[in-house]
Design a protein around this motif. Structure first.
Motif, mmCIF file in Angstrom:
data_model
loop_
_atom_site.group_PDB
_atom_site.id
_atom_site.type_symbol
_atom_site.label_atom_id
_atom_site.label_comp_id
_atom_site.label_asym_id
_atom_site.label_seq_id
_atom_site.Cartn_x
_atom_site.Cartn_y
_atom_site.Cartn_z
ATOM 1 N N UNK A 15 0.845 -1.190 0.000
ATOM 2 C CA UNK A 15 0.000 0.000 0.000
ATOM 3 C C UNK A 15 0.890 1.252 0.000
ATOM 4 N N UNK A 16 0.281 2.381 -0.207
ATOM 5 C CA UNK A 16 1.013 3.643 -0.303
ATOM 6 C C UNK A 16 1.629 4.049 1.036
ATOM 7 N N UNK A 17 2.831 4.623 1.019
ATOM 8 C CA UNK A 17 3.432 5.156 2.244
ATOM 9 C C UNK A 17 2.633 6.321 2.828
ATOM 10 N N UNK A 18 1.736 6.887 2.035
ATOM 11 C CA UNK A 18 0.889 7.972 2.539
ATOM 12 C C UNK A 18 -0.032 7.493 3.658
ATOM 13 N N UNK A 19 -0.295 6.187 3.735
ATOM 14 C CA UNK A 19 -1.109 5.645 4.816
ATOM 15 C C UNK A 19 -0.477 5.966 6.168
ATOM 16 N N UNK A 20 0.842 5.838 6.265
ATOM 17 C CA UNK A 20 1.538 6.164 7.512
ATOM 18 C C UNK A 20 1.399 7.656 7.824
ATOM 19 N N UNK A 21 1.480 8.493 6.808
ATOM 20 C CA UNK A 21 1.340 9.935 7.031
ATOM 21 C C UNK A 21 -0.041 10.285 7.570
ATOM 22 N N UNK A 22 -1.079 9.695 6.991
ATOM 23 C CA UNK A 22 -2.449 9.947 7.454
ATOM 24 C C UNK A 22 -2.601 9.513 8.904
ATOM 25 N N UNK A 23 -2.108 8.333 9.233
ATOM 26 C CA UNK A 23 -2.245 7.830 10.602
ATOM 27 C C UNK A 23 -1.403 8.633 11.585
ATOM 28 N N UNK A 24 -0.247 9.126 11.146
ATOM 29 C CA UNK A 24 0.590 9.950 12.024
ATOM 30 C C UNK A 24 -0.053 11.304 12.288
ATOM 31 N N UNK A 25 -0.665 11.900 11.279
ATOM 32 C CA UNK A 25 -1.367 13.172 11.492
ATOM 33 C C UNK A 25 -2.536 12.958 12.445
ATOM 34 N N UNK A 26 -3.264 11.886 12.261
ATOM 35 C CA UNK A 26 -4.378 11.570 13.155
ATOM 36 C C UNK A 26 -3.889 11.356 14.591
ATOM 37 N N UNK A 27 -2.776 10.655 14.744
ATOM 38 C CA UNK A 27 -2.207 10.431 16.081
ATOM 39 C C UNK A 27 -1.719 11.743 16.686
ATOM 40 N N UNK A 28 -1.159 12.628 15.874
ATOM 41 C CA UNK A 28 -0.691 13.918 16.376
ATOM 42 C C UNK A 28 -1.857 14.771 16.865
ATOM 43 N N UNK A 29 -2.963 14.756 16.129
ATOM 44 C CA UNK A 29 -4.155 15.503 16.550
ATOM 45 C C UNK A 29 -4.677 14.954 17.876
ATOM 46 N N UNK A 30 -4.762 13.630 17.960
ATOM 47 C CA UNK A 30 -5.237 12.998 19.196
ATOM 48 C C UNK A 30 -4.299 13.298 20.358
ATOM 49 N N UNK A 31 -2.997 13.181 20.145
ATOM 50 C CA UNK A 31 -2.026 13.463 21.206
ATOM 51 C C UNK A 31 -2.088 14.927 21.615
#
Length: 162
Positions: A15-31
């Motif tokens: 899958x695309x490496x952009x998946x990690x970017x999306x999940x990291x942004x989501x984790x940053x917002x949550x954190x």
């Protein structure tokens, strides 16, 4: 043991490496939300030192999740065989889902706001049994559309015998 979850005779597509970017942004917002809440709640009730300590703990958890998100993204892959679709993912808890084309009822393509911003989408296959549903996140929209059309056509052509 690796052949059990990722047969070597199959050509896997990551899958695309952009998946990690999306999940990291989501984790940053949550954190960030939990960090501010912890700083204020602990700071106002127990003292600002405890608020800062809570913020440090949340930052450490976020740092660890950053690493795990990258490893998880690299574990996602799928393969199209003649009669079935295979989806494999997971590092510690590995999973291989094999869905025969003839058992598919319908195919969903979804993309939330963050996924659209990063140019990815998710393809989800639905069967009569919810336990065998398969999801492939992190696909480029063109690949998701191609996969949706191909899987729908194969599912329809192979379901006539059921």
């Amino acid at each position: 043991m690796d052949d059990l979850f990722a047969p070597s005779d199959v050509s896997w597509t990551p899958v695309s490496p952009q998946l990690a970017s999306v999940r990291r942004v989501s984790a940053a917002i949550t954190a960030g939300v939990f960090g501010i809440a912890a700083l204020l709640a602990l700071g106002l009730t127990l003292g600002w030192l405890y608020g800062v300590l809570g913020l440090v703990v949340i930052a450490a958890v976020f740092g660890w999740s950053w690493v795990l998100i990258g490893r998880n993204q690299r574990s996602w892959k799928y393969a199209e065989r003649e009669d079935e679709l295979m989806v494999s993912h997971g590092i510690m808890f590995r999973q291989l889902v094999v869905v025969p084309y003839g058992r598919m009822q319908f195919v969903d393509v979804a993309a939330g706001p963050l996924e659209r911003a990063f140019g990815i989408s998710t393809v989800e296959l639905h069967t009569a049994t919810p336990a065998t549903d398969a999801k492939i996140p992190g696909l480029h929209p063109d690949e998701a559309a191609r996969l949706r059309d191909r899987l729908s056509a194969l599912g329809q052509s192979q379901a006539w015998g059921l």
